[in-house]
Design a protein around this motif. Structure first.
Motif, mmCIF file in Angstrom:
data_model
loop_
_atom_site.group_PDB
_atom_site.id
_atom_site.type_symbol
_atom_site.label_atom_id
_atom_site.label_comp_id
_atom_site.label_asym_id
_atom_site.label_seq_id
_atom_site.Cartn_x
_atom_site.Cartn_y
_atom_site.Cartn_z
ATOM 1 N N MET A 160 26.954 40.939 -17.492
ATOM 2 C CA MET A 160 26.394 39.580 -17.441
ATOM 3 C C MET A 160 26.441 39.019 -16.020
ATOM 4 S SD MET A 160 27.896 38.019 -21.015
ATOM 5 C CE MET A 160 27.163 36.371 -20.819
ATOM 6 N N ALA A 161 27.502 39.297 -15.279
ATOM 7 C CA ALA A 161 27.603 38.803 -13.900
ATOM 8 C C ALA A 161 26.593 39.498 -12.993
ATOM 9 C CB ALA A 161 29.021 38.996 -13.371
ATOM 10 N N LYS B 224 18.719 34.449 -15.802
ATOM 11 C CA LYS B 224 18.363 33.033 -15.673
ATOM 12 C C LYS B 224 16.866 32.878 -15.423
ATOM 13 C CE LYS B 224 20.195 30.224 -12.737
ATOM 14 N NZ LYS B 224 20.967 29.543 -11.709
ATOM 15 N N TYR C 286 23.108 38.088 -13.777
ATOM 16 C CA TYR C 286 23.090 36.639 -14.016
ATOM 17 C C TYR C 286 21.795 35.978 -13.535
ATOM 18 C CZ TYR C 286 24.464 31.744 -13.960
ATOM 19 O OH TYR C 286 24.509 30.388 -14.158
ATOM 20 N N HIS C 287 21.393 36.234 -12.303
ATOM 21 C CA HIS C 287 20.191 35.575 -11.760
ATOM 22 C C HIS C 287 18.915 36.077 -12.422
ATOM 23 C CE1 HIS C 287 22.440 33.338 -8.863
ATOM 24 N NE2 HIS C 287 22.949 34.431 -8.322
ATOM 25 N N LEU D 177 28.899 31.516 -16.419
ATOM 26 C CA LEU D 177 29.474 32.751 -16.959
ATOM 27 C C LEU D 177 30.805 32.549 -17.660
ATOM 28 C CD1 LEU D 177 28.496 35.191 -14.100
ATOM 29 C CD2 LEU D 177 27.754 35.317 -16.478
ATOM 30 N N SER E 180 28.277 28.966 -11.793
ATOM 31 C CA SER E 180 27.562 29.692 -12.849
ATOM 32 C C SER E 180 28.105 29.260 -14.216
ATOM 33 C CB SER E 180 27.732 31.213 -12.677
ATOM 34 O OG SER E 180 29.013 31.626 -13.103
ATOM 35 N N GLY F 71 22.279 39.430 -9.543
ATOM 36 C CA GLY F 71 23.525 38.911 -10.107
ATOM 37 C C GLY F 71 24.291 38.017 -9.166
ATOM 38 N N THR F 72 25.377 37.493 -9.698
ATOM 39 C CA THR F 72 26.289 36.682 -8.907
ATOM 40 C C THR F 72 27.416 37.582 -8.411
ATOM 41 O OG1 THR F 72 27.495 34.586 -8.837
ATOM 42 C CG2 THR F 72 27.771 35.921 -10.824
#
Length: 138
Positions: A124-125, A132, A128-129, A86, A84, A61-62
């Motif tokens: 979601m954060a 993606k 995130y990666h 987001l 991002s 994640g971020t």
């Protein structure tokens, strides 16, 4: 994740109303990370003087930062990397929530936290990666 004493000391220094909301958001971050197998190992640290939560093994994640909101848009803010997508995604999903540019979501102390929406944003954060990477492979 180990509690970071510097983060806890910073949070303890805030007025009670701010501290309660920031600790609630912190608790949600920790809870979501521990319940979601898609989230890597979480680290709590201070970045730019703000409590920050990042996935480290693997980097799924971020970084999420939380702090008092020094703008006029709220009292408490949750920040993510402005590079991002987001906040743009959240803006489309949750049009009734207040956002700041491409990096933050803002909450007022006089209103209850929108917990279901906040849970989704945190999830979601923190993924995130990995999301993606999954979409690139698909």
């Amino acid at each position: 994740m180990k509690d970071n004493p510097d983060v806890l000391a910073l949070l303890d220094g805030y007025p009670e109303d701010l501290r309660i909301v920031l600790l609630k958001i912190r608790s949600l971050i920790l809870e979501i990370a521990s319940e979601n197998d898609a989230v890597g190992t979480l680290q709590e640290t201070l970045k730019w003087g703000q409590p920050s939560y990042l996935t480290v093994k693997p980097k799924t994640g971020t970084t999420i930062r939380i702090d008092r909101d020094t703008s006029a848009t709220g009292d408490v803010a949750l920040y993510v990397n402005c590079q991002s997508s987001l906040v743009s995604d959240w803006r489309g999903m949750f049009p009734d929530i207040t956002f700041g540019g491409d990096r933050s979501v803002h909450f007022r102390l006089d209103k209850p936290l929108p917990e279901p929406e906040l849970r989704q944003m945190i999830t979601m954060a923190l993924t995130y990666h990995s999301r993606k990477r999954s979409s690139v492979r698909s």
